[in-house]
Scaffold this motif. Structure first.
Motif, mmCIF file in Angstrom:
data_model
loop_
_atom_site.group_PDB
_atom_site.id
_atom_site.type_symbol
_atom_site.label_atom_id
_atom_site.label_comp_id
_atom_site.label_asym_id
_atom_site.label_seq_id
_atom_site.Cartn_x
_atom_site.Cartn_y
_atom_site.Cartn_z
ATOM 1 N N CYS A 170 1.099 -1.201 -0.094
ATOM 2 C CA CYS A 170 0.077 0.021 0.081
ATOM 3 C C CYS A 170 0.841 1.229 0.158
ATOM 4 O O CYS A 170 1.671 1.284 0.451
ATOM 5 C CB CYS A 170 -0.944 0.147 1.418
ATOM 6 S SG CYS A 170 -1.971 -1.416 1.410
ATOM 7 N N THR A 171 0.579 2.287 -0.711
ATOM 8 C CA THR A 171 1.054 3.462 -0.979
ATOM 9 C C THR A 171 0.096 4.554 0.170
ATOM 10 O O THR A 171 -1.009 4.235 -0.029
ATOM 11 C CB THR A 171 1.103 4.242 -2.009
ATOM 12 O OG1 THR A 171 -0.186 4.442 -2.516
ATOM 13 C CG2 THR A 171 2.021 3.435 -2.844
ATOM 14 N N ARG A 172 0.675 5.542 0.757
ATOM 15 C CA ARG A 172 0.005 6.594 1.280
ATOM 16 C C ARG A 172 0.357 7.769 0.630
ATOM 17 O O ARG A 172 1.428 8.424 1.015
ATOM 18 C CB ARG A 172 0.006 6.701 2.936
ATOM 19 C CG ARG A 172 -0.647 5.632 3.579
ATOM 20 C CD ARG A 172 -0.469 5.916 4.969
ATOM 21 N NE ARG A 172 -1.035 4.751 5.662
ATOM 22 C CZ ARG A 172 -0.638 4.247 7.172
ATOM 23 N NH1 ARG A 172 0.288 4.970 7.803
ATOM 24 N NH2 ARG A 172 -1.220 3.205 7.663
ATOM 25 N N PHE A 173 -0.261 8.135 -0.450
ATOM 26 C CA PHE A 173 -0.097 9.677 -1.156
ATOM 27 C C PHE A 173 -0.367 10.622 -0.455
ATOM 28 O O PHE A 173 -1.153 10.785 0.280
ATOM 29 C CB PHE A 173 -0.838 9.779 -2.446
ATOM 30 C CG PHE A 173 -0.620 8.608 -3.552
ATOM 31 C CD1 PHE A 173 0.323 8.003 -3.860
ATOM 32 C CD2 PHE A 173 -1.786 7.948 -4.122
ATOM 33 C CE1 PHE A 173 0.795 7.189 -4.693
ATOM 34 C CE2 PHE A 173 -1.633 6.823 -5.243
ATOM 35 C CZ PHE A 173 -0.365 6.719 -5.341
ATOM 36 N N PHE A 174 0.660 11.607 -0.509
ATOM 37 C CA PHE A 174 0.629 12.819 0.076
ATOM 38 C C PHE A 174 -0.008 13.826 -0.703
ATOM 39 O O PHE A 174 -0.888 13.125 -1.793
ATOM 40 C CB PHE A 174 1.906 13.293 0.868
ATOM 41 C CG PHE A 174 1.903 13.073 2.369
ATOM 42 C CD1 PHE A 174 1.663 13.640 3.662
ATOM 43 C CD2 PHE A 174 2.275 11.504 2.454
ATOM 44 C CE1 PHE A 174 1.907 13.239 4.717
ATOM 45 C CE2 PHE A 174 2.312 10.741 3.713
ATOM 46 C CZ PHE A 174 2.141 11.697 4.697
ATOM 47 N N ASN A 175 0.108 14.815 -1.005
ATOM 48 C CA ASN A 175 -0.408 15.824 -1.912
ATOM 49 C C ASN A 175 0.177 15.827 -3.323
ATOM 50 O O ASN A 175 1.193 16.724 -3.532
ATOM 51 C CB ASN A 175 -0.263 17.555 -1.478
ATOM 52 C CG ASN A 175 -1.337 17.421 -0.018
ATOM 53 O OD1 ASN A 175 -1.049 16.837 0.949
ATOM 54 N ND2 ASN A 175 -2.516 17.912 -0.494
ATOM 55 N N VAL A 176 -0.071 15.011 -4.088
ATOM 56 C CA VAL A 176 0.258 14.911 -5.663
ATOM 57 C C VAL A 176 -0.364 15.788 -6.434
ATOM 58 O O VAL A 176 -1.517 16.416 -6.433
ATOM 59 C CB VAL A 176 -0.067 13.386 -6.225
ATOM 60 C CG1 VAL A 176 0.544 12.985 -7.387
ATOM 61 C CG2 VAL A 176 0.051 12.294 -5.313
ATOM 62 N N SER A 188 -10.451 17.578 -6.897
ATOM 63 C CA SER A 188 -8.997 17.838 -7.198
ATOM 64 C C SER A 188 -8.076 18.401 -6.352
ATOM 65 O O SER A 188 -8.617 18.828 -5.140
ATOM 66 C CB SER A 188 -9.296 18.895 -8.345
ATOM 67 O OG SER A 188 -8.010 18.797 -9.018
ATOM 68 N N GLY A 189 -6.783 18.350 -6.342
ATOM 69 C CA GLY A 189 -6.145 18.975 -5.671
ATOM 70 C C GLY A 189 -6.008 20.255 -5.425
ATOM 71 O O GLY A 189 -6.304 21.004 -6.786
ATOM 72 N N VAL A 190 -5.429 21.054 -4.610
ATOM 73 C CA VAL A 190 -5.468 22.387 -4.482
ATOM 74 C C VAL A 190 -4.555 23.219 -5.558
ATOM 75 O O VAL A 190 -5.229 24.086 -6.333
ATOM 76 C CB VAL A 190 -5.124 23.030 -3.076
ATOM 77 C CG1 VAL A 190 -3.556 22.683 -2.888
ATOM 78 C CG2 VAL A 190 -5.412 24.236 -2.939
ATOM 79 N N LEU A 191 -3.481 22.480 -5.910
ATOM 80 C CA LEU A 191 -2.737 23.253 -6.833
ATOM 81 C C LEU A 191 -3.538 23.087 -8.595
ATOM 82 O O LEU A 191 -3.026 23.932 -9.075
ATOM 83 C CB LEU A 191 -1.104 22.277 -7.046
ATOM 84 C CG LEU A 191 -0.486 22.787 -5.774
ATOM 85 C CD1 LEU A 191 0.690 22.130 -5.713
ATOM 86 C CD2 LEU A 191 -0.304 24.335 -5.750
ATOM 87 N N SER A 192 -4.348 22.163 -8.613
ATOM 88 C CA SER A 192 -4.540 22.221 -10.039
ATOM 89 C C SER A 192 -5.738 23.242 -9.839
ATOM 90 O O SER A 192 -5.942 23.745 -11.299
ATOM 91 C CB SER A 192 -5.393 20.745 -10.428
ATOM 92 O OG SER A 192 -6.372 20.543 -9.418
#
Length: 312
Positions: A170-176, A188-192
């Motif tokens: 398993c991965t735990r993604f942070f803010n991709v 969506s992520g904040v940067l998009s």
């Protein structure tokens, strides 16, 4: 040539992973119901087969798994919105947990032999616990149905793996972040969303005071991590943070993006949202132990992201 399944493969992370796998000469099967993904994200290649289906279709998924007996399976499909999971906990639970459990059951019962099953979880499982940076052993405090489902599915992956000899990780993604993120999606992520506002000269809604910190990881580094975890035989029955190990406040990352783009962001401030985490940064020692090293710092990543948007 490996045969690879990517659920959620028309999404941001899944389609970028697919691009890399195609370059590596693999045969890729993608399943995505396009509720969040975009058909335009899919690689244009003879080596891609696409099914516009939901992973909740149990009979379809079982048939697909049995027919192909994939070498590698990346479970990236999810309803990735905290807000949506609060509004629709049962529906999101079907996608985010039950569908993945059914995939494991099919692999177990049919005695299928994937070399690795990689499940994408989220840093959301840590919640607002005070310990920073977040280690894989840090306390878990899921604050939404989304985070609860991610953590519960992690446990299924790890313990199913041990119980039935399935090679799960398993991965735990942070803010991709990076090209192909969908700013129109509420998930969506904040940067998009910042990107979209910069491109269109729209107003960006800032929830809270902008002091909230995140560990932003560029998509290319995330794909590196996924491939390392899939192809390292020792990486199984375990969970790995995928991030950079560096944090930056939202207000500072907006400033960095303004510098990278040469544009000024219009900002409107609103109250902080229920369930949002204040501070987040990863300890990536464990993943580094497998040879992972993030290559893209946030300034470089934002410049690459902006360039890709201009080309589009």
């Amino acid at each position: 040539m490996s045969k690879v399944l990517i659920t959620g493969g028309a999404g941001f992370i899944g389609s970028t992973l697919a691009d890399r796998l195609i370059k590596n000469g693999d045969q890729v099967v993608i399943i995505d119901d396009l509720s969040m993904g975009d058909i335009e994200n899919l690689p244009q290649s003879m080596n891609v087969t696409f099914y516009n289906e939901s992973i909740t279709k149990q009979a379809f998924m079982a048939d697909l798994l049995i027919t192909n007996n994939f070498d590698y399976i990346y479970l990236l499909a999810a309803i990735a919105s905290v807000a949506d999971s609060i509004e629709r906990p049962i529906e999101t639970h079907e996608v985010n947990q039950n569908a993945n459990l059914n995939i494991l059951e099919t692999i177990r019962k049919e005695k299928l032999t994937p070399k690795k099953i990689v499940f994408s979880s989220s840093a959301a499982v840590y919640g607002n616990g005070p310990e920073l940076p977040k280690k894989e052993t840090s306390s878990i405090d899921p604050m939404s149905p989304y985070a609860i489902d991610k953590f519960a599915t992690e446990r299924f992956m790890v313990d199913y793996g041990k119980l039935y000899g399935l090679p799960t990780v398993c991965t735990r993604f942070f803010n991709v972040y990076g090209p192909k993120q969908n700013p129109k999606s509420p998930y969506s992520g904040v940067l998009s969303i910042v990107s979209d506002c910069l491109v269109k000269n729209d107003v960006f809604t800032l929830f809270g005071d902008g002091s909230q910190t995140r560990d932003y990881v560029y998509i290319d580094d995330v794909v590196d991590a996924l491939l390392i975890l899939a192809t390292t035989s020792d990486a199984k029955w375990d969970v790995y943070n995928v991030a950079t190990g560096q944090s930056i406040s939202l207000i500072d990352v907006i400033g960095a993006y303004e510098s990278a783009s040469g544009e000024k962001l219009k900002v409107e401030k609103k109250e902080a949202r229920l369930g949002d985490v204040q501070d987040s940064v990863a300890d990536i020692t464990k993943l580094r132990g497998l040879g992972y090293e993030p290559k893209v710092d946030v300034n470089t990543g934002l410049a690459k992201y902006w360039d890709a948007l201009q080309e589009k």
